[in-house]
Scaffold this active site. Structure first.
Site, short mmCIF file in Angstrom:
data_model
loop_
_atom_site.label_atom_id
_atom_site.label_comp_id
_atom_site.label_asym_id
_atom_site.label_seq_id
_atom_site.Cartn_x
_atom_site.Cartn_y
_atom_site.Cartn_z
N TYR A 60 6.74 9.86 -7.34
CA TYR A 60 7.12 9.04 -6.19
C TYR A 60 8.62 8.92 -5.93
O TYR A 60 9.02 8.53 -4.84
CB TYR A 60 6.53 7.63 -6.32
N HIS A 66 8.52 0.85 -4.06
CA HIS A 66 9.55 0.96 -3.01
C HIS A 66 9.00 1.72 -1.80
O HIS A 66 9.22 1.30 -0.66
CB HIS A 66 10.78 1.67 -3.58
N ASP A 67 8.27 2.81 -2.04
CA ASP A 67 7.65 3.55 -0.93
C ASP A 67 6.70 2.64 -0.15
O ASP A 67 6.68 2.64 1.08
CB ASP A 67 6.88 4.76 -1.45
N ASP A 97 15.01 -2.74 -1.19
CA ASP A 97 15.98 -1.94 -1.92
C ASP A 97 16.52 -2.66 -3.15
O ASP A 97 16.66 -2.05 -4.22
CB ASP A 97 17.13 -1.53 -1.00
#
EC number: 3.1.1.4
Length: 146
Positions: free
Chosen positions: A55, A75-76, A120
């Site tokens: 990922y 995060h994705d 982030d």
């Protein structure tokens, strides 16, 4: 030269002059790399995370190979949620601060910028906590990420 060509040339020049006065906006991915460096106190270069596991980097599929790869998957997924809200996470610039305890979002009032900054910052802190396994960098994703 025909008068119409001169008008077009003049219009292009004027629009270029106008664009030159607009300050360039940093891309979110550049900011994200700074957040990673802030969270890990510069102990690992950002490029180490661009081709890690299933990922970390562009895209992602299959089962994450370890804790760090799960950080990237999260995060994705966070970016996918941002897109569902109508945000453009890879283009959202935001204000952040790098303190002794790592990065944090600062004085953000716009919903998309706040959401993306939170994605982030959490990912950068997750990267800093997770062990890095050199064997999971640049893996054969076709074999290991099904």
């Amino acid at each position: 030269m025909y008068p119409a060509h001169l008008l077009v040339l003049l219009a292009v020049c004027v629009s270029l002059l106008g664009a030159a006065s607009i300050p360039p906006q940093p891309l979110n991915l550049v900011q994200f790399s700074y957040l990673i460096q802030c969270a890990n106190h510069g102990s690992r270069a950002t490029w180490h995370y661009t081709d890690y596991g299933c990922y970390c980097g562009s895209g992602g599929s299959g089962t994450p190979v370890d804790e760090l790869d799960r950080c990237c998957q999260t995060h994705d997924n966070c970016y996918a949620e941002a897109e569902k809200k109508g945000c453009y996470p890879k283009m959202s610039a935001y204000d952040y601060y790098c303190g002794e305890n790592g990065p944090y979002c600062r004085n953000i009032k716009k919903e998309c910028q706040r959401f993306v900054c939170d994605c982030d910052v959490e990912a950068a802190k997750c990267f800093a906590r997770a062990p890095y396994n050199d064997a999971n960098w640049n893996i054969d994703t076709k074999k290991r990420c099904q």
